[in-house]
Scaffold this motif. Structure first.
Motif, PDB file in Angstrom:
ATOM      1  N   ARG A   1       9.863  21.990 -43.996  1.00 14.84           N
ATOM      2  CA  ARG A   1       9.242  20.893 -44.757  1.00 14.84           C
ATOM      3  C   ARG A   1       9.321  21.166 -46.261  1.00 14.84           C
ATOM      4  O   ARG A   1       9.647  20.282 -47.049  1.00 14.84           O
ATOM      5  CB  ARG A   1       7.792  20.727 -44.297  1.00 14.84           C
ATOM      6  N   ARG A   2       9.031  22.414 -46.682  1.00 16.88           N
ATOM      7  CA  ARG A   2       9.104  22.772 -48.101  1.00 16.88           C
ATOM      8  C   ARG A   2      10.539  22.652 -48.619  1.00 16.88           C
ATOM      9  O   ARG A   2      10.793  22.088 -49.678  1.00 16.88           O
ATOM     10  CB  ARG A   2       8.587  24.195 -48.315  1.00 16.88           C
ATOM     11  N   ASN A   3      11.495  23.177 -47.852  1.00 16.75           N
ATOM     12  CA  ASN A   3      12.892  23.109 -48.266  1.00 16.75           C
ATOM     13  C   ASN A   3      13.385  21.666 -48.352  1.00 16.75           C
ATOM     14  O   ASN A   3      14.178  21.329 -49.234  1.00 16.75           O
ATOM     15  CB  ASN A   3      13.775  23.919 -47.320  1.00 16.75           C
ATOM     16  N   LEU A   4      12.904  20.826 -47.445  1.00 18.63           N
ATOM     17  CA  LEU A   4      13.259  19.408 -47.486  1.00 18.63           C
ATOM     18  C   LEU A   4      12.721  18.776 -48.775  1.00 18.63           C
ATOM     19  O   LEU A   4      13.419  17.989 -49.421  1.00 18.63           O
ATOM     20  CB  LEU A   4      12.717  18.683 -46.252  1.00 18.63           C
ATOM     21  N   ALA A   5      11.507  19.123 -49.151  1.00 21.99           N
ATOM     22  CA  ALA A   5      10.932  18.579 -50.387  1.00 21.99           C
ATOM     23  C   ALA A   5      11.766  19.001 -51.596  1.00 21.99           C
ATOM     24  O   ALA A   5      12.059  18.175 -52.479  1.00 21.99           O
ATOM     25  CB  ALA A   5       9.484  19.038 -50.543  1.00 21.99           C
ATOM     26  N   PHE A   6      12.169  20.279 -51.658  1.00 16.21           N
ATOM     27  CA  PHE A   6      13.009  20.739 -52.771  1.00 16.21           C
ATOM     28  C   PHE A   6      14.371  20.040 -52.762  1.00 16.21           C
ATOM     29  O   PHE A   6      14.879  19.642 -53.805  1.00 16.21           O
ATOM     30  CB  PHE A   6      13.213  22.255 -52.714  1.00 16.21           C
ATOM     31  N   ALA A   7      14.949  19.882 -51.580  1.00 11.34           N
ATOM     32  CA  ALA A   7      16.252  19.215 -51.474  1.00 11.34           C
ATOM     33  C   ALA A   7      16.148  17.750 -51.904  1.00 11.34           C
ATOM     34  O   ALA A   7      17.025  17.235 -52.605  1.00 11.34           O
ATOM     35  CB  ALA A   7      16.788  19.322 -50.049  1.00 11.34           C
ATOM     36  N   ASN A   8      15.078  17.077 -51.497  1.00  6.18           N
ATOM     37  CA  ASN A   8      14.875  15.687 -51.913  1.00  6.18           C
ATOM     38  C   ASN A   8      14.702  15.592 -53.422  1.00  6.18           C
ATOM     39  O   ASN A   8      15.205  14.668 -54.054  1.00  6.18           O
ATOM     40  CB  ASN A   8      13.664  15.077 -51.195  1.00  6.18           C
ATOM     41  N   ALA A   9      13.997  16.552 -54.015  1.00  6.11           N
ATOM     42  CA  ALA A   9      13.834  16.574 -55.467  1.00  6.11           C
ATOM     43  C   ALA A   9      15.192  16.747 -56.148  1.00  6.11           C
ATOM     44  O   ALA A   9      15.491  16.081 -57.147  1.00  6.11           O
ATOM     45  CB  ALA A   9      12.881  17.688 -55.887  1.00  6.11           C
ATOM     46  N   ALA A  10      16.020  17.637 -55.605  1.00  2.76           N
ATOM     47  CA  ALA A  10      17.352  17.861 -56.175  1.00  2.76           C
ATOM     48  C   ALA A  10      18.196  16.590 -56.081  1.00  2.76           C
ATOM     49  O   ALA A  10      18.907  16.236 -57.037  1.00  2.76           O
ATOM     50  CB  ALA A  10      18.043  19.013 -55.444  1.00  2.76           C
TER      51      ALA A  10
END
Length: 196
Positions: free
Chosen positions: A164-173
């Motif tokens: 979930r955290r990695n998805l949030a960072f990827a979405n931000a990118a």
């Protein structure tokens, strides 16, 4: 044996490295580096000790970093100001790092995989989040009516939270990549966005 070093010469390696760091950086750079790793609130005095500067100087630079949005402040237990790395600056840094190392196409594929993995967790456990799963399992354990229950592997919770955290960072990118793509196309002559 020529050039051998006695054990006493390494006694103050930390001090030597610290002194070199102090000689090669400004107080601002040291304060910024120290606070960049502070995810829990710390005092200006604590930052000053680690950054090899005075509390007054540390406080001045911490306040500037707060104005820039790099740190966030709070009131500590004794009423003093505490500082920590702002979540926003961490997200921007992580997103920039992802953009530097992963192509947009690969990032889109990874986002899709992570969304699928989260959907699998939700379908398998019948809840929306790892926190809900923990609450549900705790309630089952405490309930007298629940005579049997599955033991929940802590690794499952960690994997779900990490995904979930990695998805949030990827979405931000991806959002930053999208914004960068449109900045040049939709900016007026003075660089500001055109009115809609």
């Amino acid at each position: 044996m020529t050039g051998s070093t006695g054990p006493g010469e390494f006694d103050d390696v930390d001090e030597a490295v610290g002194a070199e760091w102090e000689d090669e950086t400004t107080p601002y750079e040291r304060v910024r580096e120290v606070i960049s790793r502070a995810y829990t609130p710390v005092s200006a005095d604590s930052v000053a000790d680690t950054a090899r500067t005075s509390p007054k100087t540390a406080r001045k630079h911490l306040n500037a970093l707060d104005d820039e949005g790099f740190v966030t402040t709070d009131t500590g237990e004794n009423g003093g100001t505490t500082y920590r790395r702002s979540p926003e600056s961490l997200v921007v840094e992580q997103a920039a790092d992802i953009r530097e190392h992963v192509s947009t196409e690969e990032l889109i594929a990874r986002v899709s995989e992570m969304r699928e993995r989260i959907s699998d967790f939700q379908a398998e456990y019948g809840v929306e989040s790892p926190e809900e799963l923990l609450v549900e399992r705790t309630n089952q354990t405490l309930s007298e009516a629940a005579t049997t229950h599955d033991n929940l592997d802590p690794e499952t919770i960690r994997e779900w939270q990490t995904t979930r955290r990695n998805l949030a960072f990827a979405n931000a990118a991806l959002s930053i990549a999208n914004a960068e793509r449109f900045v040049g196309e939709e900016s007026g002559p003075n660089g500001s966005a055109l009115a809609q």
